[in-house]
Design an enzyme around this catalytic site. Structure first.
Site, short mmCIF file in Angstrom:
data_model
loop_
_atom_site.label_atom_id
_atom_site.label_comp_id
_atom_site.label_asym_id
_atom_site.label_seq_id
_atom_site.Cartn_x
_atom_site.Cartn_y
_atom_site.Cartn_z
N CYS A 29 0.81 -1.21 0.00
CA CYS A 29 0.00 0.00 0.00
C CYS A 29 0.85 1.27 0.00
O CYS A 29 1.92 1.32 0.60
CB CYS A 29 -0.90 0.03 1.23
SG CYS A 29 -1.86 -1.44 1.42
N ARG A 88 4.76 0.16 -5.96
CA ARG A 88 4.77 -0.72 -4.80
C ARG A 88 3.84 -1.92 -4.97
O ARG A 88 3.92 -2.87 -4.22
CB ARG A 88 4.34 0.07 -3.55
CG ARG A 88 5.29 1.21 -3.24
CD ARG A 88 4.75 2.09 -2.15
NE ARG A 88 4.63 1.40 -0.88
CZ ARG A 88 5.60 1.22 -0.01
NH1 ARG A 88 6.80 1.70 -0.27
NH2 ARG A 88 5.39 0.59 1.12
N TRP A 131 -3.01 -2.79 -1.52
CA TRP A 131 -2.67 -4.17 -1.86
C TRP A 131 -3.42 -5.00 -0.83
O TRP A 131 -3.08 -4.96 0.36
CB TRP A 131 -1.16 -4.36 -1.77
CG TRP A 131 -0.66 -5.65 -2.34
CD1 TRP A 131 -0.32 -5.90 -3.64
CD2 TRP A 131 -0.39 -6.87 -1.62
NE1 TRP A 131 0.12 -7.20 -3.76
CE2 TRP A 131 0.09 -7.82 -2.56
CE3 TRP A 131 -0.51 -7.26 -0.29
CZ2 TRP A 131 0.44 -9.11 -2.19
CZ3 TRP A 131 -0.16 -8.54 0.06
CH2 TRP A 131 0.32 -9.45 -0.88
N ASN A 161 -1.29 1.51 5.66
CA ASN A 161 -0.39 0.50 5.10
C ASN A 161 0.02 -0.39 6.26
O ASN A 161 0.43 0.11 7.31
CB ASN A 161 0.85 1.20 4.49
CG ASN A 161 1.90 0.19 4.03
OD1 ASN A 161 1.61 -0.98 3.81
ND2 ASN A 161 3.13 0.67 3.91
N GLY A 162 -0.09 -1.73 6.11
CA GLY A 162 0.30 -2.64 7.18
C GLY A 162 -0.89 -3.45 7.66
O GLY A 162 -1.90 -3.57 6.95
N GLU A 194 17.56 -17.05 -9.89
CA GLU A 194 17.11 -15.68 -10.17
C GLU A 194 16.47 -15.59 -11.56
O GLU A 194 15.44 -14.93 -11.74
CB GLU A 194 18.32 -14.73 -10.06
CG GLU A 194 18.14 -13.32 -10.58
CD GLU A 194 17.09 -12.50 -9.83
OE1 GLU A 194 16.49 -13.01 -8.88
OE2 GLU A 194 16.85 -11.35 -10.23
N LYS A 233 12.67 -14.36 -12.08
CA LYS A 233 12.33 -13.21 -12.93
C LYS A 233 11.29 -13.62 -13.98
O LYS A 233 10.34 -12.90 -14.23
CB LYS A 233 13.57 -12.70 -13.66
CG LYS A 233 14.45 -11.79 -12.85
CD LYS A 233 13.87 -10.39 -12.76
CE LYS A 233 14.42 -9.65 -11.56
NZ LYS A 233 14.08 -10.19 -10.25
N GLU A 277 7.90 -14.12 -12.29
CA GLU A 277 7.34 -12.85 -11.79
C GLU A 277 6.66 -12.04 -12.89
O GLU A 277 5.57 -11.52 -12.70
CB GLU A 277 8.45 -11.95 -11.22
CG GLU A 277 8.91 -12.28 -9.84
CD GLU A 277 10.00 -11.30 -9.40
OE1 GLU A 277 9.87 -10.74 -8.31
OE2 GLU A 277 11.00 -11.10 -10.12
N HIS A 288 18.12 -35.75 -10.40
CA HIS A 288 17.34 -36.28 -9.28
C HIS A 288 15.89 -35.82 -9.33
O HIS A 288 15.22 -35.82 -8.31
CB HIS A 288 17.98 -35.87 -7.95
CG HIS A 288 19.37 -36.40 -7.80
ND1 HIS A 288 19.64 -37.74 -7.63
CD2 HIS A 288 20.57 -35.78 -7.85
CE1 HIS A 288 20.95 -37.91 -7.56
NE2 HIS A 288 21.54 -36.74 -7.69
N LYS A 339 6.12 -4.39 -4.46
CA LYS A 339 7.54 -4.02 -4.43
C LYS A 339 8.10 -4.13 -3.03
O LYS A 339 9.17 -4.65 -2.81
CB LYS A 339 7.68 -2.58 -4.95
CG LYS A 339 9.10 -2.05 -4.97
CD LYS A 339 9.83 -2.58 -6.16
CE LYS A 339 11.27 -2.16 -6.24
NZ LYS A 339 12.07 -3.18 -6.94
C1 G6P Z 1 9.26 -8.38 -3.27
C2 G6P Z 1 9.73 -7.83 -4.60
C3 G6P Z 1 11.04 -8.48 -5.01
C4 G6P Z 1 12.08 -8.31 -3.91
C5 G6P Z 1 11.56 -8.82 -2.56
C6 G6P Z 1 12.47 -8.41 -1.42
O1 G6P Z 1 8.90 -9.71 -3.42
O2 G6P Z 1 8.75 -8.06 -5.59
O3 G6P Z 1 11.53 -7.88 -6.22
O4 G6P Z 1 13.24 -9.02 -4.26
O5 G6P Z 1 10.28 -8.25 -2.28
O6 G6P Z 1 12.43 -7.01 -1.28
P1 G6P Z 1 13.57 -6.15 -0.62
O7 G6P Z 1 13.07 -4.74 -0.71
O8 G6P Z 1 13.70 -6.62 0.80
O9 G6P Z 1 14.83 -6.37 -1.40
#
Ligand code: G6P
Length: 607
Positions: free
Chosen positions: A2, A27, A74, A98-99, A479, A483, A486, A502, A602
């Protein structure tokens, strides 16, 4: 997650609120809304989905007023819908939040028993109803806010508008971040300096349990019943830094910023003249460190996994890496003299914050690598090593990751030097590899047409994609898969190449692309065997390697991407770039919302 904005001003605030909400879109959110005071009464417009829906509502039903609050939500409690969108209001107050209010059930029970009627499924509504209940008991807004702070549990940032009070706006924070902006006859409250950037660069950050009363000409901050002062600083973020430039998406812009931001980060941590790393004085002695515990979430967690190879290999230090959401509840014994390294772009991720609090309570020295120096994780660490990535807007982390890796490698080199496990010659060799890294990343970026072709012809049509790597390329395979998942919504798995036989080998057939991350290093031959095993099962192999590796295996791949030849130690930083771009162009080919993928946020400020 949020995003919050509040403005007490001179001009109509709705356009400014919406403008700020656009800067908070990054965010992640699924509904939005604004509220202002119109002739003393609270009036709201809210909409499910993207901000364009809210803008359409505002176009048909404009919202005047010179004081107001806005929100991107969110969903946590209650599905994303107009009814649950913030601002949540009674006839006396409107609240954005937010929270999570953890004791909302208990408070709701009490408020319903008082005869109050709830209109939404949100936890936030207890804040609005609680303050209303206090106001109806003849408390002033200040008294009501102070009392509400005593009752609310959980992590939250709030902005609150009071009916009939054009002269005050309130904010509060516990856990989630909240900044106050100082303008000329206007005051602002917002989730971060990004939201406030075009309005003002004069900001102060509230601390946990602070609440603030904004007036058009200033503010008063309280902690408990007492007035406190919070330093006003010049934010380093300007409005110009948060545009897309000539790029179609923030993600692409941020990928392309990597040579520059890796260079900026290196300037802080490396002296090119002496070819040695230069770190601030550390609050511990590397020779006395019993163990390093690294913790993070998402992409930052994979950066930690790479760093484990570096700390072990260069400094012979024992390292445990664990996702923060597991570490915090597993409550592992942490040895005396241990160092906990937390890595986070936002510095807000609630699980990472809780993990460092646990480590701190267990007498670990907390060192954090964060991109937002004002963040909670930074503030609660014994030492902060900032990444100089600049604001990262796209939900999928890119430039933050490569700068995290850059800082962590400098740290591992410093550890190796201090512990006598890395010779000055080896340090100079690695320093040179780092100095040359921005140029190598640039070369990797110049292959953009090749990534686009692989994405369009091999990846975009796939239902499943497998990413393989060994050693420090294993986290890069993870990673790459993350990606792709995501932003393109294609199922992808990252696997240690040696572990493929395995299990995942059973998935391989001619419909499954297998992306192999294979710089030529000491274990290249082993990766080559796994490559051949996948080939023998008909997998569509995409090889990411250097000239020597492509020379060796290229004829068996459906496509090979030849990256610059680099020291294997820095290879994970370089190879992060092609996996980012493969995911990016696959998402573009599929037409997904690259910068704001569905369901993702985010900054993850809830568990
Ligand atoms: C969310 C974001 C990711 C990020 C992760 C950790 O899942 O979508 O892109 O890697 O949070 O966030 P931070 O701000 O702690 O790196």
């Amino acid at each position: 997650m949020c995003g919050i904005i509040g403005i007490i001003g001179k001009a109509p605030v709705t356009p400014l609120l919406v403008d700020a909400l656009k800067r908070l879109e990054y965010r992640g959110y699924d509904s939005s809304g604004v509220a202002t005071l119109v002739n003393g009464h609270i009036d709201r417009r809210r909409a499910e989905g993207k901000l364009v829906n809210l803008e359409a509502r505002l176009a048909s039903e404009p919202l005047p007023g010179t004081i107001g609050i806005g929100h991107t939500r969110w969903a946590t409690h209650g599905k994303p819908s107009e009814r649950n969108a913030h601002p949540i209001a009674t006839d006396r107050v409107a609240v954005v939040h937010n929270g999570i209010i953890e004791n909302f059930q208990e408070l709701k029970g009490e408020l319903v028993a008082e005869g109050r009627h709830f209109d939404s499924d949100t936890d936030t509504e207890v804040v609005a109803q609680l303050i209303t209940s206090y106001l109806e008991k003849q408390m002033s807004p200040e008294q009501a806010m102070g009392k509400a702070m005593e009752r609310l549990r959980g992590a939250f940032a709030l902005a609150i508008l009071f009916s009939g009070r054009h002269d005050i706006l309130m904010g509060a924070r516990r856990g989630s971040s909240l900044a106050v902006g100082y303008g000329d006859g206007e005051m602002y409250v917002g989730t971060d300096a990004l939201a406030l950037a075009p309005f003002t660069r004069q900001v102060s950050y509230l601390e946990d349990d602070d609440w603030v009363v904004l007036r058009a000409d200033g503010c008063t901050v309280y902690q408990g019943g007492f007035e406190v002062k919070r330093e006003v600083r010049q934010s380093g973020i300007s409005g110009a830094m948060i545009g897309k430039g000539n790029h179609r998406h923030f993600m692409l812009k941020e990928i392309h910023e990597q040579p520059a931001v890796i260079g900026d980060t290196l300037q802080t941590y490396l002296d090119p003249a002496t070819r040695s790393v230069t770190l601030p004085v550390l609050p511990f002695d590397w020779n006395k460190v019993s163990r390093i515990t690294m913790t993070a979430c998402g992409t930052a967690y994979y950066a930690c996994m790479v760093a484990k190879y570096w700390f072990e290999g260069l400094a012979r230090l024992s390292v445990e890496v664990e996702v923060a959401s597991e570490l915090r509840y597993r409550e592992p014994p942490l040895p005396e003299g241990g160092v906990c390294i937390a890595v986070s772009q936002s510095g807000e991720t609630v699980d990472t914050l809780a993990a460092i609090r646990y480590a701190k309570a267990n007498k670990q020295t907390i060192l954090s690598v964060v991109n937002v120096p004002e963040s909670a994780i930074a503030r609660e660490s014994h030492l902060v090593l900032p990444t100089l990535a600049g604001p990262e807007i796209s939900v999928a982390s890119t430039k933050a990751t490569t700068t995290q890796l850059t800082v962590l490698l400098c740290l591992a080199i410093a550890a190796g030097r201090a512990r006598g496990t890395l010779s000055p010659e080896a340090e100079a060799r690695l320093a040179l590899a780092l100095i040359e890294l921005p140029a190598h990343v640039n070369q990797a970026l110049n292959m953009e047409e090749e990534y686009r072709r692989v994405a369009e012809t091999v990846l975009a049509e796939a239902r499943d994609v497998l990413y393989l790597g060994r050693g420090s390329s294993f986290p890069i395979a993870l990673e790459g898969a993350l990606k792709l998942k995501e932003i393109s919504y294609i199922h992808a798995e990252g696997y240690a190449a040696g572990e493929m036989k395995h299990g995942p080998i059973a998935l391989i057939d001619e419909t499954v692309p297998v992306v192999v991350v294979a710089p030529t290093d000491a274990i290249f031959d082993k990766t080559a065997s796994n490559f051949e095993q996948a080939k023998a099962r008909g997998g569509k192999l995409v090889l990411l390697s250097d000239a020597a590796g492509v020379g060796r295996l290229g004829n068996q791949a459906v496509v090979s991407l030849t990256l610059p030849t680099v020291d294997p130690v820095v290879a994970p930083i370089l190879y992060t770039v092609p996996v980012q771009l493969l995911a990016y162009y696959t998402a573009v080919a599929k037409g997904t919302d690259v910068d704001q993928p569905r369901n993702l946020a985010k900054s993850v400020t809830v568990e």
